[in-house]
Design a protein around this motif. Structure first.
Motif, PDB file in Angstrom:
ATOM      1  N   GLN A 111      37.210  -1.652  35.061  1.00  0.00           N
ATOM      2  CA  GLN A 111      37.603  -1.750  36.558  1.00  0.00           C
ATOM      3  C   GLN A 111      38.572  -0.368  36.896  1.00  0.00           C
ATOM      4  O   GLN A 111      39.775  -0.425  36.554  1.00  0.00           O
ATOM      5  N   LYS A 112      37.916   0.271  37.817  1.00  0.00           N
ATOM      6  CA  LYS A 112      38.547   1.809  37.974  1.00  0.00           C
ATOM      7  C   LYS A 112      40.258   1.369  38.614  1.00  0.00           C
ATOM      8  O   LYS A 112      40.913   1.861  38.273  1.00  0.00           O
ATOM      9  N   GLU A 113      40.070   0.309  39.317  1.00  0.00           N
ATOM     10  CA  GLU A 113      41.517   0.053  39.993  1.00  0.00           C
ATOM     11  C   GLU A 113      42.521  -0.517  39.278  1.00  0.00           C
ATOM     12  O   GLU A 113      43.671   0.072  39.285  1.00  0.00           O
ATOM     13  N   LEU A 114      41.984  -1.239  38.054  1.00  0.00           N
ATOM     14  CA  LEU A 114      43.101  -1.540  37.189  1.00  0.00           C
ATOM     15  C   LEU A 114      43.455  -0.522  36.245  1.00  0.00           C
ATOM     16  O   LEU A 114      44.660  -0.344  35.702  1.00  0.00           O
ATOM     17  N   TYR A 115      42.413   0.292  35.675  1.00  0.00           N
ATOM     18  CA  TYR A 115      42.587   1.201  34.991  1.00  0.00           C
ATOM     19  C   TYR A 115      43.830   2.149  35.646  1.00  0.00           C
ATOM     20  O   TYR A 115      44.834   2.677  34.823  1.00  0.00           O
ATOM     21  N   GLU A 116      43.355   2.653  36.745  1.00  0.00           N
ATOM     22  CA  GLU A 116      44.391   3.638  37.468  1.00  0.00           C
ATOM     23  C   GLU A 116      46.116   2.875  37.513  1.00  0.00           C
ATOM     24  O   GLU A 116      46.641   3.797  37.315  1.00  0.00           O
ATOM     25  N   ARG A 117      45.913   1.598  37.835  1.00  0.00           N
ATOM     26  CA  ARG A 117      47.184   1.123  38.161  1.00  0.00           C
ATOM     27  C   ARG A 117      47.955   0.871  36.885  1.00  0.00           C
ATOM     28  O   ARG A 117      49.008   1.405  36.573  1.00  0.00           O
ATOM     29  N   THR A 118      47.149   0.570  35.609  1.00  0.00           N
ATOM     30  CA  THR A 118      47.949   0.278  34.606  1.00  0.00           C
ATOM     31  C   THR A 118      48.331   1.637  33.796  1.00  0.00           C
ATOM     32  O   THR A 118      49.164   1.649  33.257  1.00  0.00           O
ATOM     33  N   ARG A 119      47.236   2.536  33.951  1.00  0.00           N
ATOM     34  CA  ARG A 119      47.633   3.908  33.444  1.00  0.00           C
ATOM     35  C   ARG A 119      49.072   4.486  33.978  1.00  0.00           C
ATOM     36  O   ARG A 119      49.798   5.146  33.274  1.00  0.00           O
ATOM     37  N   ARG A 120      49.325   4.099  35.394  1.00  0.00           N
ATOM     38  CA  ARG A 120      50.517   4.628  35.916  1.00  0.00           C
ATOM     39  C   ARG A 120      51.640   3.681  35.754  1.00  0.00           C
ATOM     40  O   ARG A 120      52.829   4.406  35.130  1.00  0.00           O
ATOM     41  N   PHE A 121      51.483   2.466  35.510  1.00  0.00           N
ATOM     42  CA  PHE A 121      52.520   1.561  35.230  1.00  0.00           C
ATOM     43  C   PHE A 121      53.250   1.390  33.985  1.00  0.00           C
ATOM     44  O   PHE A 121      54.625   1.391  33.802  1.00  0.00           O
ATOM     45  N   LEU A 122      52.321   1.246  32.754  1.00  0.00           N
ATOM     46  CA  LEU A 122      52.949   1.217  31.333  1.00  0.00           C
ATOM     47  C   LEU A 122      53.869   2.329  31.167  1.00  0.00           C
ATOM     48  O   LEU A 122      55.205   2.229  30.507  1.00  0.00           O
ATOM     49  N   PRO A 123      53.386   3.782  31.448  1.00  0.00           N
ATOM     50  CA  PRO A 123      54.460   4.625  31.026  1.00  0.00           C
ATOM     51  C   PRO A 123      55.782   4.599  31.615  1.00  0.00           C
ATOM     52  O   PRO A 123      56.811   4.981  31.193  1.00  0.00           O
TER      53      PRO A 123
END
Ligand code: SAM
Length: 216
Positions: A111-123
């Motif tokens: 899911q693009k939305e989750l990918y984008e969100r988590t890729r920003r959030f975890l770092p």
């Protein structure tokens, strides 16, 4: 967001609950005790962050129940330095547990939305797995072989590609079943064309979509 003494206390309580349900791996329990799960929740739902329950994270998906994360992590027997491939990044919570266990983590989300969100959030929390967007049911051949593979969505069958992408001696943990309930399997690749399969408890996951998962 703040990680207060109250949150730490709630986390200790969560570790106790997960331990009482049968998780014995102290390294997994330490990771659950360390990761601020409330960082993944919107303010209105903060009180639910340390309940042993799955919870909606948007895009129709969930952050897995802590016990389920601990169960899969324990079955995976992660050793420091293991190259671990996770299918279903979702919130990133499971990926962080794997990082805390010392793994080099490759994680893919459909899911693009989750990918984008988590890729920003975890770092922003100081965690840096390798993020990928796409259908993980076919694996991620570019970085294979993996020491361990974990699937965090329910599959109709075991995708052949995932076995192919395990090194000999490697382990795949995957829930397999119908839409209602799945059996947790641990599959060990014992030789190039040979596996040993162990079957554990029943769980209920959101579906693994994609070419070798459930079709949309
Ligand atoms: N590991 C996640 C966590 O810690 O929050 C659990 C996420 S949820 C139970 C399962 C995730 O698998 C969802 O985010 C879903 O979009 C994703 N997913 C489903 N099919 C997929 C596929 N073929 N490839 C990659 N991700 C997939």
């Amino acid at each position: 967001m703040v990680d207060s003494y109250r949150h730490k206390g709630m986390r200790r309580q969560l570790v106790k609950v997960v331990r009482e349900k049968g998780i014995e791996d102290e390294r997994v329990l330490a990771a659950i005790g360390k990761i601020p799960r409330h960082f993944f929740f919107e303010n209105a739902f903060l009180e639910h962050a340390y309940e042993d329950k799955a919870f909606p994270i948007g895009a129709g998906q969930t952050i897995s129940q802590p016990y389920t994360v601990a169960f899969q992590s324990e079955l995976l027997q992660v050793q420091p330095g293991d190259k671990v491939f996770e299918i279903g990044t979702g919130s990133g919570y499971q990926a962080i547990v794997l990082l805390e266990l010392g793994a080099d983590v490759y994680t893919i989300e459909y899911q693009k939305e989750l990918y984008e969100r988590t890729r920003r959030f975890l770092p922003s929390m100081g965690y840096k797995p390798n993020f990928f967007f796409g259908d993980g049911s076919k694996g991620l051949p570019r970085y294979a072989p993996y020491d361990k593979i974990i699937v965090t969505a329910g599959a109709p069958t075991v995708p052949d590609a995932l076995i192919d992408q395990l090194r000999v001696g490697g382990v795949l943990v995957i829930p397999v079943g119908d839409a209602k309930t799945q059996r947790m399997l641990r599959i060990t690749k014992t030789a190039e064309n040979k596996v040993r399969t162990e079957s554990f408890d029943n769980f209920k996951f959101v579906p693994l979509l994609g070419a070798d998962g459930w079709r949309k």
